[in-house]
Design a protein around this motif. Structure first.
Motif, PDB file in Angstrom:
ATOM      1  N   ARG A 190      59.492 -77.241  55.335  1.00 42.73           N
ATOM      2  CA  ARG A 190      59.791 -75.825  55.535  1.00 42.73           C
ATOM      3  C   ARG A 190      58.653 -74.916  55.073  1.00 42.73           C
ATOM      4  NH1 ARG A 190      66.157 -75.549  53.558  1.00 42.73           N
ATOM      5  NH2 ARG A 190      66.941 -77.084  55.065  1.00 42.73           N
ATOM      6  N   PHE A 191      58.253 -74.020  55.970  1.00 46.15           N
ATOM      7  CA  PHE A 191      57.217 -73.032  55.677  1.00 46.15           C
ATOM      8  C   PHE A 191      57.702 -71.641  56.077  1.00 46.15           C
ATOM      9  CE2 PHE A 191      54.677 -76.815  55.603  1.00 46.15           C
ATOM     10  CZ  PHE A 191      53.559 -76.519  54.821  1.00 46.15           C
ATOM     11  N   THR A 192      57.245 -70.633  55.348  1.00 55.77           N
ATOM     12  CA  THR A 192      57.486 -69.257  55.756  1.00 55.77           C
ATOM     13  C   THR A 192      56.502 -68.906  56.877  1.00 55.77           C
ATOM     14  OG1 THR A 192      55.905 -68.371  54.150  1.00 55.77           O
ATOM     15  CG2 THR A 192      58.195 -68.612  53.424  1.00 55.77           C
ATOM     16  N   ASP A 193      56.659 -67.723  57.449  1.00 63.33           N
ATOM     17  CA  ASP A 193      55.765 -67.306  58.524  1.00 63.33           C
ATOM     18  C   ASP A 193      54.326 -67.132  58.055  1.00 63.33           C
ATOM     19  OD1 ASP A 193      57.879 -67.317  60.297  1.00 63.33           O
ATOM     20  OD2 ASP A 193      58.271 -65.158  60.128  1.00 63.33           O
ATOM     21  N   ASP A 194      54.143 -66.895  56.748  1.00 65.52           N
ATOM     22  CA  ASP A 194      52.780 -66.779  56.226  1.00 65.52           C
ATOM     23  C   ASP A 194      52.341 -68.054  55.495  1.00 65.52           C
ATOM     24  OD1 ASP A 194      54.492 -66.458  54.089  1.00 65.52           O
ATOM     25  OD2 ASP A 194      53.462 -64.725  53.234  1.00 65.52           O
ATOM     26  N   TYR A 195      52.999 -69.170  55.826  1.00 70.77           N
ATOM     27  CA  TYR A 195      52.587 -70.520  55.421  1.00 70.77           C
ATOM     28  C   TYR A 195      52.743 -70.815  53.930  1.00 70.77           C
ATOM     29  CZ  TYR A 195      50.930 -70.290  60.146  1.00 70.77           C
ATOM     30  OH  TYR A 195      50.887 -70.129  61.509  1.00 70.77           O
ATOM     31  N   LYS A 196      53.732 -70.204  53.318  1.00 72.41           N
ATOM     32  CA  LYS A 196      54.117 -70.579  51.953  1.00 72.41           C
ATOM     33  C   LYS A 196      55.127 -71.717  52.017  1.00 72.41           C
ATOM     34  CE  LYS A 196      53.527 -66.251  49.368  1.00 72.41           C
ATOM     35  NZ  LYS A 196      53.033 -65.393  50.450  1.00 72.41           N
ATOM     36  N   SER A 197      55.097 -72.578  51.025  1.00 72.93           N
ATOM     37  CA  SER A 197      56.059 -73.680  50.951  1.00 72.93           C
ATOM     38  C   SER A 197      56.236 -74.103  49.505  1.00 72.93           C
ATOM     39  CB  SER A 197      55.581 -74.875  51.785  1.00 72.93           C
ATOM     40  OG  SER A 197      54.361 -75.383  51.267  1.00 72.93           O
ATOM     41  N   CYS A 198      57.306 -74.867  49.239  1.00 67.61           N
ATOM     42  CA  CYS A 198      57.532 -75.338  47.871  1.00 67.61           C
ATOM     43  C   CYS A 198      58.277 -76.669  47.801  1.00 67.61           C
ATOM     44  CB  CYS A 198      58.281 -74.290  47.051  1.00 67.61           C
ATOM     45  SG  CYS A 198      59.987 -74.039  47.558  1.00 67.61           S
ATOM     46  N   TRP A 199      58.961 -77.087  48.868  1.00 67.15           N
ATOM     47  CA  TRP A 199      59.739 -78.319  48.801  1.00 67.15           C
ATOM     48  C   TRP A 199      58.845 -79.556  48.795  1.00 67.15           C
ATOM     49  CZ3 TRP A 199      64.736 -77.934  47.676  1.00 67.15           C
ATOM     50  CH2 TRP A 199      65.452 -76.812  48.067  1.00 67.15           C
TER      51      TRP A 199
ATOM     52  N   GLN B 204      67.461 -72.258  51.937  1.00 65.46           N
ATOM     53  CA  GLN B 204      66.259 -71.555  51.491  1.00 65.46           C
ATOM     54  C   GLN B 204      64.968 -72.274  51.856  1.00 65.46           C
ATOM     55  OE1 GLN B 204      68.431 -69.734  47.512  1.00 65.46           O
ATOM     56  NE2 GLN B 204      66.266 -70.185  47.417  1.00 65.46           N
ATOM     57  N   ILE B 205      63.917 -71.449  52.039  1.00 63.88           N
ATOM     58  CA  ILE B 205      62.573 -71.985  52.243  1.00 63.88           C
ATOM     59  C   ILE B 205      61.839 -72.041  50.915  1.00 63.88           C
ATOM     60  CG2 ILE B 205      60.367 -71.682  53.428  1.00 63.88           C
ATOM     61  CD1 ILE B 205      61.812 -70.185  55.628  1.00 63.88           C
ATOM     62  N   LEU B 206      62.002 -70.989  50.108  1.00 66.69           N
ATOM     63  CA  LEU B 206      61.386 -70.912  48.791  1.00 66.69           C
ATOM     64  C   LEU B 206      62.471 -70.819  47.723  1.00 66.69           C
ATOM     65  CD1 LEU B 206      58.590 -68.299  49.584  1.00 66.69           C
ATOM     66  CD2 LEU B 206      58.415 -70.789  49.678  1.00 66.69           C
ATOM     67  N   LYS B 207      62.090 -71.104  46.485  1.00 66.24           N
ATOM     68  CA  LYS B 207      63.077 -71.144  45.407  1.00 66.24           C
ATOM     69  C   LYS B 207      63.625 -69.764  45.072  1.00 66.24           C
ATOM     70  CE  LYS B 207      63.575 -72.273  40.504  1.00 66.24           C
ATOM     71  NZ  LYS B 207      62.895 -72.721  39.273  1.00 66.24           N
TER      72      LYS B 207
END
Length: 353
Positions: free
Chosen positions: A41-50, A221-224
């Protein structure tokens, strides 16, 4: 003014060759390049955490780097996989930095994948694309035909599965998500995997007695920390594996009552129904272990026998010094055994060869 046709022809060929050379000698690959393949999973601006999130690139070239922006205190560990083989690991730290992934590669086509080893609580990371120090040409990555979604806790994340010396906790060096049982199974099945796992989380209660947000609440969720909702239609799994209950079952040395079967299984079944609604064609496997088997192991086995849409698997408890990781978690050899067992189960359920 007259132009010599031969000169014009030579000029055209020169310009064409220059255009081709520019393509081959590409030095930068932006994160929005459609030829890249993203895992997780990534946000539209390419952030991720999983765990397991990362980018994959196929290219002609002899060296490749990757750009990351991060602000984690301790750093985030990524596994670099070159042509299907794990090579080095990089520790992504605060700021925007370009990290070397591979060099001195043979001429020809190569595949490089980044796989996040460290779980989500180590922090968000923004992927900034790839770079070719010596020039290169990007080739579109072909996605895997099979897809797996695995939902779990620290066991699935690979918590402390590569203990070093006198490790007493989970670190960016000893948590190698790439070697967790779930990705092991995915590689044996040639499947793309999405991992939604978080240490300490349970189905109805967590390891931390003051921590009230359980795993089902994180599922969208995509991010925590940001409530950016994941579009579940971006990844349609063929198989869903749920390995939760170990933290629910821990009564913290008698500080809280034993796990209530009715409440636990009630929430469990409700969560499964949600997954079935999202992915009606997916095969669902409820799993438990390998930090103990009872009573949750028998509960999910019983449940699977009463629901024709659900199968179950219970992993054997960790046995033997070499099988122990940090805090009683499975070490890499145990993860390997679990991954092999899970792969065989999935083959039996799906008919995959």
């Amino acid at each position: 003014m007259r132009f010599n046709s031969k000169i014009l022809g030579m000029l055209a060929c020169t310009l064409l060759a220059a255009g081709c050379a520019t393509k081959v000698q590409q030095s930068e690959v932006k994160p929005d390049d459609s030829k890249l393949l993203y895992h997780g999973r990534f946000t539209d601006d390419y952030k991720s955490c999983w765990t397991g999130t990362g980018a994959e690139i196929r290219f002609k070239g002899t060296a490749i780097n990757a750009k990351f922006t991060a602000a984690p205190k301790k750093g985030v560990n990524y596994q670099v996989v070159v042509d299907g083989k794990p090579t080095t690991q990089i520790i992504v730290k605060k700021g925007t930095v370009v990290y070397p992934l591979a060099d001195n590669l043979s001429s020809g086509v190569h595949d490089v994948q980044l796989f996040r080893n460290s779980e989500m609580y180590f922090g968000n990371v923004t992927f900034g694309g790839f770079e070719f120090p010596n020039g290169g040409e990007v080739i579109k990555v072909k996605p895997a035909e099979r897809k797996m979604l695995v939902i779990g806790d620290s066991i699935t994340c690979g918590y402390g599965n590569s203990p070093q010396g006198k490790d007493r906790g989970n670190t960016i060096h000893n948590e190698i998500g790439y070697l967790s049982y779930a990705p092991v199974a995915a590689r044996l099945l040639n499947a793309d995997i999405m991992m939604v796992c978080f240490s300490g989380k349970g189905m109805i209660r967590n390891y931390g007695m003051k921590d009230k947000k359980c795993m089902p609440a994180f599922f969208n969720q995509i991010l925590k920390r940001k409530k950016i909702q994941w579009d579940h239609q971006k990844f349609i799994p063929d198989v869903i594996v749920i390995n939760l209950g170990t933290n629910d079952n821990n009564n913290r040395g008698g500080k809280r009552p034993k796990l209530d079967k009715t409440k636990f299984m009630g929430k469990y079944k409700k969560f499964v129904k949600k997954l079935i609604k999202l992915y009606p064609k997916a095969k669902i496997i409820v799993a438990y272990g390998s930090m103990g088997t009872q009573p949750v192991g028998s509960w999910i086995t019983e449940y699977a026998k009463t629901d024709n849409k659900v199968d179950s698997i219970v992993f054997e408890p960790v046995k033997g010094k070499e099988m122990w990781g940090v805090h009683g978690h499975p070490a890499v050899p145990q993860d390997k055994l679990m991954g092999e067992k899970l792969a065989e189960k999935i083959k039996a359920v799906t008919g995959w060869k």
